[in-house]
Design a protein around this motif. Structure first.
Motif, PDB file in Angstrom:
ATOM      1  N   GLY A  23       0.832  -1.210   0.000  1.00 39.98           N
ATOM      2  CA  GLY A  23       0.000   0.000   0.000  1.00 39.98           C
ATOM      3  C   GLY A  23       0.863   1.255   0.000  1.00 39.98           C
ATOM      4  N   SER A  24       1.971   1.199   0.722  1.00 41.15           N
ATOM      5  CA  SER A  24       2.882   2.339   0.745  1.00 41.15           C
ATOM      6  C   SER A  24       3.557   2.513  -0.610  1.00 41.15           C
ATOM      7  CB  SER A  24       3.941   2.139   1.832  1.00 41.15           C
ATOM      8  OG  SER A  24       5.015   3.022   1.642  1.00 41.15           O
ATOM      9  N   ALA A  25       4.010   1.400  -1.167  1.00 36.87           N
ATOM     10  CA  ALA A  25       4.779   1.485  -2.416  1.00 36.87           C
ATOM     11  C   ALA A  25       3.893   1.864  -3.598  1.00 36.87           C
ATOM     12  CB  ALA A  25       5.480   0.148  -2.679  1.00 36.87           C
ATOM     13  N   VAL A  26       2.751   1.194  -3.728  1.00 36.43           N
ATOM     14  CA  VAL A  26       1.881   1.457  -4.876  1.00 36.43           C
ATOM     15  C   VAL A  26       1.069   2.726  -4.615  1.00 36.43           C
ATOM     16  CG1 VAL A  26      -0.065   0.608  -6.242  1.00 36.43           C
ATOM     17  CG2 VAL A  26       1.712  -0.974  -5.470  1.00 36.43           C
ATOM     18  N   GLY A  27       1.270   3.699  -5.463  1.00 40.94           N
ATOM     19  CA  GLY A  27       0.538   4.947  -5.256  1.00 40.94           C
ATOM     20  C   GLY A  27       0.654   5.818  -6.488  1.00 40.94           C
ATOM     21  N   LEU A  28       0.633   7.122  -6.253  1.00 36.91           N
ATOM     22  CA  LEU A  28       0.750   8.049  -7.373  1.00 36.91           C
ATOM     23  C   LEU A  28       2.064   7.847  -8.109  1.00 36.91           C
ATOM     24  CD1 LEU A  28      -0.525  11.241  -5.526  1.00 36.91           C
ATOM     25  CD2 LEU A  28      -1.747   9.916  -7.254  1.00 36.91           C
ATOM     26  N   GLY A  29       3.072   7.372  -7.385  1.00 38.41           N
ATOM     27  CA  GLY A  29       4.383   7.141  -7.996  1.00 38.41           C
ATOM     28  C   GLY A  29       4.300   6.186  -9.175  1.00 38.41           C
ATOM     29  N   ASN A  30       3.442   5.191  -9.081  1.00 41.76           N
ATOM     30  CA  ASN A  30       3.333   4.207 -10.157  1.00 41.76           C
ATOM     31  C   ASN A  30       2.469   4.694 -11.297  1.00 41.76           C
ATOM     32  OD1 ASN A  30       3.413   3.075  -7.380  1.00 41.76           O
ATOM     33  ND2 ASN A  30       3.949   1.229  -8.509  1.00 41.76           N
ATOM     34  N   PHE A 110       3.507  17.843  -1.404  1.00 42.97           N
ATOM     35  CA  PHE A 110       2.997  17.954  -2.784  1.00 42.97           C
ATOM     36  C   PHE A 110       2.187  16.723  -3.179  1.00 42.97           C
ATOM     37  CE2 PHE A 110       7.113  15.902  -3.719  1.00 42.97           C
ATOM     38  CZ  PHE A 110       6.738  14.945  -4.659  1.00 42.97           C
ATOM     39  N   TYR A 111       2.459  15.611  -2.508  1.00 43.88           N
ATOM     40  CA  TYR A 111       1.716  14.382  -2.783  1.00 43.88           C
ATOM     41  C   TYR A 111       0.219  14.615  -2.535  1.00 43.88           C
ATOM     42  CZ  TYR A 111       1.659   9.253  -3.180  1.00 43.88           C
ATOM     43  OH  TYR A 111       1.478   7.964  -3.606  1.00 43.88           O
ATOM     44  N   SER A 112      -0.047  15.329  -1.461  1.00 42.41           N
ATOM     45  CA  SER A 112      -1.439  15.601  -1.104  1.00 42.41           C
ATOM     46  C   SER A 112      -2.110  16.489  -2.149  1.00 42.41           C
ATOM     47  CB  SER A 112      -1.469  16.244   0.284  1.00 42.41           C
ATOM     48  OG  SER A 112      -2.735  16.755   0.558  1.00 42.41           O
ATOM     49  N   PHE A 231      13.469   4.844  -6.082  1.00 43.29           N
ATOM     50  CA  PHE A 231      13.365   5.126  -4.644  1.00 43.29           C
ATOM     51  C   PHE A 231      11.959   5.602  -4.292  1.00 43.29           C
ATOM     52  CE2 PHE A 231      17.984   5.074  -4.630  1.00 43.29           C
ATOM     53  CZ  PHE A 231      18.258   4.534  -3.388  1.00 43.29           C
ATOM     54  N   PHE A 232      11.456   6.521  -5.108  1.00 45.22           N
ATOM     55  CA  PHE A 232      10.140   7.094  -4.835  1.00 45.22           C
ATOM     56  C   PHE A 232       9.071   6.013  -4.882  1.00 45.22           C
ATOM     57  CE2 PHE A 232       6.226   9.356  -5.775  1.00 45.22           C
ATOM     58  CZ  PHE A 232       6.339  10.529  -5.033  1.00 45.22           C
ATOM     59  N   SER A 233       9.119   5.227  -5.944  1.00 43.77           N
ATOM     60  CA  SER A 233       8.054   4.263  -6.146  1.00 43.77           C
ATOM     61  C   SER A 233       8.077   3.159  -5.092  1.00 43.77           C
ATOM     62  CB  SER A 233       8.175   3.659  -7.546  1.00 43.77           C
ATOM     63  OG  SER A 233       7.030   2.910  -7.841  1.00 43.77           O
ATOM     64  N   LEU A 234       9.271   2.761  -4.673  1.00 42.28           N
ATOM     65  CA  LEU A 234       9.354   1.689  -3.679  1.00 42.28           C
ATOM     66  C   LEU A 234       9.292   2.229  -2.239  1.00 42.28           C
ATOM     67  CD1 LEU A 234      12.167  -0.445  -5.369  1.00 42.28           C
ATOM     68  CD2 LEU A 234       9.741  -1.002  -5.284  1.00 42.28           C
ATOM     69  N   SER A 235       9.089   3.523  -2.088  1.00 43.62           N
ATOM     70  CA  SER A 235       9.025   4.167  -0.758  1.00 43.62           C
ATOM     71  C   SER A 235      10.315   4.006   0.033  1.00 43.62           C
ATOM     72  CB  SER A 235       7.889   3.587   0.099  1.00 43.62           C
ATOM     73  OG  SER A 235       6.661   3.691  -0.537  1.00 43.62           O
ATOM     74  N   LEU A 236      11.457   4.090  -0.640  1.00 37.91           N
ATOM     75  CA  LEU A 236      12.709   3.826   0.060  1.00 37.91           C
ATOM     76  C   LEU A 236      13.482   5.090   0.390  1.00 37.91           C
ATOM     77  CD1 LEU A 236      13.932   0.787  -2.033  1.00 37.91           C
ATOM     78  CD2 LEU A 236      12.830   0.777   0.210  1.00 37.91           C
ATOM     79  N   GLY A 237      14.363   4.951   1.367  1.00 33.10           N
ATOM     80  CA  GLY A 237      15.323   6.011   1.653  1.00 33.10           C
ATOM     81  C   GLY A 237      14.856   7.011   2.682  1.00 33.10           C
ATOM     82  N   MET A 238      13.659   6.847   3.222  1.00 34.17           N
ATOM     83  CA  MET A 238      13.186   7.820   4.214  1.00 34.17           C
ATOM     84  C   MET A 238      12.572   7.191   5.454  1.00 34.17           C
ATOM     85  SD  MET A 238       9.506   9.040   3.222  1.00 34.17           S
ATOM     86  CE  MET A 238       9.132   8.715   4.931  1.00 34.17           C
ATOM     87  N   GLY A 239      12.595   5.885   5.534  1.00 32.91           N
ATOM     88  CA  GLY A 239      12.134   5.280   6.781  1.00 32.91           C
ATOM     89  C   GLY A 239      10.700   4.778   6.762  1.00 32.91           C
TER      90      GLY A 239
HETATM   91  N1  PFF Z   1       5.792   5.006  -3.052  1.00 31.84           N
HETATM   92  C1  PFF Z   1       4.755   5.998  -3.109  1.00 31.84           C
HETATM   93  C2  PFF Z   1       4.233   6.061  -4.518  1.00 31.84           C
HETATM   94  O1  PFF Z   1       4.782   5.401  -5.408  1.00 31.84           O
HETATM   95  O2  PFF Z   1       3.283   6.782  -4.753  1.00 31.84           O
HETATM   96  C3  PFF Z   1       5.228   7.344  -2.631  1.00 31.84           C
HETATM   97  C4  PFF Z   1       6.059   7.282  -1.403  1.00 31.84           C
HETATM   98  C5  PFF Z   1       5.531   6.774  -0.223  1.00 31.84           C
HETATM   99  C6  PFF Z   1       7.380   7.687  -1.458  1.00 31.84           C
HETATM  100  C7  PFF Z   1       6.332   6.661   0.892  1.00 31.84           C
HETATM  101  C8  PFF Z   1       8.194   7.587  -0.356  1.00 31.84           C
HETATM  102  C9  PFF Z   1       7.661   7.067   0.809  1.00 31.84           C
HETATM  103  F1  PFF Z   1       8.402   6.955   1.840  1.00 31.84           F
END
Ligand code: PFF
Length: 454
Positions: A23-30, A110-112, A231-239
């Motif tokens: 749920g965290s990974a799949v989002g607007l990034g994809n 900005f995601y919001s 990194f963005f799509s997999l939600s990595l690098g920020m915890g």
């Molecule tokens: N991975 C999310 C997306 O692809 O939309 C965005 C995201 C969530 C980025 C959480 C970073 C994060 F830590």
């Protein structure tokens, strides 16, 4: 070492973790970011480099993040400090946690705003405003929409409040249920959209565009964007994945779960590309159309297919849910830290975090219209683009680099092997070589070449 337990609780099952992390990974990034960044970066070669980044950089870091989280069992900041002390290293490693919280916060802002666009498009599609529209008409609707700050503000506010509500209740209660049903539904609808695109759009041209690499188009900038997108799509690098890992039970296999999560995330991104690019070519739109790409292509299809208002509204609604489950994970590291270190309760912590991210989001939102003039740009970019660029392409890779160095150089071999639950052998060695050498070298090279920051 005695095993820690998290004061914030634990997932009810391994499946719950997989669902929440997906749920965290799949989002607007994809669905929003991947297609438009692919389009801006020239297609196939970018896609190939992206896939390599996911496998060689993203997956090893995801494994490392989950491992550190489960071992530390606290907010990313306190986890890093505790584990560093345990390994006899400097507590300054906690700054990785600070960097992560700052990145999460900036992304959330900005995601919001963009999630607000999907909310608006759910209502608009349901109301049938795209019915029978031409490509030009759909484009004009989008342009006038983002030119209207008051509308954007309303939707941005609604989305941020939605996020605060879930986070304040604790992510474990509602999230699991939501993801269990909505993710498969989004998946099915996306496959249906690919089917539609196959029949009505320029499918072959899109396949060529996405999978036939033209390596003459590859520059360091393209490589950086591909890495940042991973990194963005997999939600990595920020915890985010680290905090979710901290609620994971000791019996779950980290390597397997990480592979499933990364695999699903990648599949959704590729499907989004396959649904969108045939329409882009069919209607003569520019692949490099920028952040509005999905909002200017999909509604054309929804406007022309039978029952399109319903299908389209369902699609955007599911995208709202996908964005929601990601936004929740962006807020979680800050909130757990406020609870642990500032003695706040979850409700107060989420309200504060949400309020500040909302305020910053307002600046992004205004940079699309009222403050879009050149005199308001920083480093040649509107504020929203700058925050996106800085977080995805600099802060997340930098955070990921530090996490990799910590997991593979600071943490002892025995400690990481025990936490991963792997025997000495090929699998463990492969992971260790990747996080020890491949990932750091790749990230340093790309960051150095493109940003001049290090
Ligand atoms: N991975 C999310 C997306 O692809 O939309 C965005 C995201 C969530 C980025 C959480 C970073 C994060 F830590």
């Amino acid at each position: 070492m005695a095993r820690r337990t998290s004061v914030h609780g634990e997932w009810s099952s391994k499946m719950a973790f997989i669902l929440a992390a997906t749920g965290s990974a799949v989002g607007l990034g994809n669905i929003w970011r991947f297609p438009y960044v692919t389009g801006e970066s020239g297609g196939g070669a970018f896609v190939i480099i992206y896939l390599i980044c996911v496998a060689a950089v993203g997956l090893p870091i995801m494994i490392a993040e989950i491992m550190l989280g489960r071992r530390g069992r606290q907010s990313p900041l306190n986890t890093m400090r505790t584990l560093a002390t345990e390994e006899g290293a400097t507590p300054a490693w906690q700054y990785v946690g600070w960097l992560g919280m700052a990145a999460g916060f900036l992304i959330l802002s900005f995601y919001s705003v963009v999630a607000g666009w999907t909310l608006a498009y759910t209502v608009r599609t349901a109301a049938g405003i795209f019915d029978g529209q031409t490509a030009d008409g759909v484009q004009a609707i989008f342009t006038s929409f983002i030119g209207d700050p008051e509308r954007l503000l309303g939707w941005h506010t609604i989305f941020m409040v939605m996020t605060i509500i879930v986070v304040s209740r604790g992510v474990k209660s509602g999230l699991e249920q939501a993801v269990r049903f909505l993710m498969p539904a989004l998946f099915v609808l996306l496959v249906a959209m690919v089917g539609y695109a196959m029949n009505t759009g320029q499918f072959e041209q899109a396949i060529d565009y996405l999978f036939k690499p033209d390596f003459s188009k590859v520059t360091w900038e393209v490589v950086l964007k591909a890495m940042g997108q991973a990194f963005f799509s997999l939600s990595l690098g920020m915890g985010a994945i680290m905090i979710y890992g901290s609620y994971l039970s000791h019996t779950a296999s980290i390597v397997k779960t990480a592979t499933i999560i990364a695999g699903m995330d990648t599949l959704v991104a590729v499907l989004a590309g396959l649904a969108i690019f045939p329409l882009v070519f069919q209607y003569g739109l520019a692949p490099s159309g920028g952040p509005g790409l999905i909002f200017m292509t999909l509604p054309i299809a929804f406007g022309q297919m039978p029952g399109g208002a319903f299908v389209g509204a369902a699609f955007f609604l599911l995208l709202v849910f996908a964005a929601w489950t990601s936004a929740i994970s962006l807020m979680e590291p800050v909130v757990t830290w406020l609870v642990e270190n500032r003695g706040m309760n979850r409700v107060k912590a989420s309200a504060w975090a949400g309020l500040f991210a909302w305020l910053l989001g307002v600046v992004s939102l205004l940079s699309l219209n009222v403050w879009s003039g050149e005199q308001f740009q920083l480093f040649g970019m509107p504020f929203m683009d700058l925050v996106d660029w800085l977080t995805a392409n600099v802060m997340l890779p930098l955070g990921g680099l530090l996490i990799a160095i910590f997991a593979a150089w600071v943490m002892s071999r025995d400690a990481s092997r025990a936490e991963l639950g792997l025997p000495e052998g090929m699998g463990y060695t492969a992971w260790r070589v990747l996080v020890r050498y491949v990932t750091p070298v790749a990230v340093i090279l790309v960051l150095f070449n493109q940003t001049g920051l290090i």
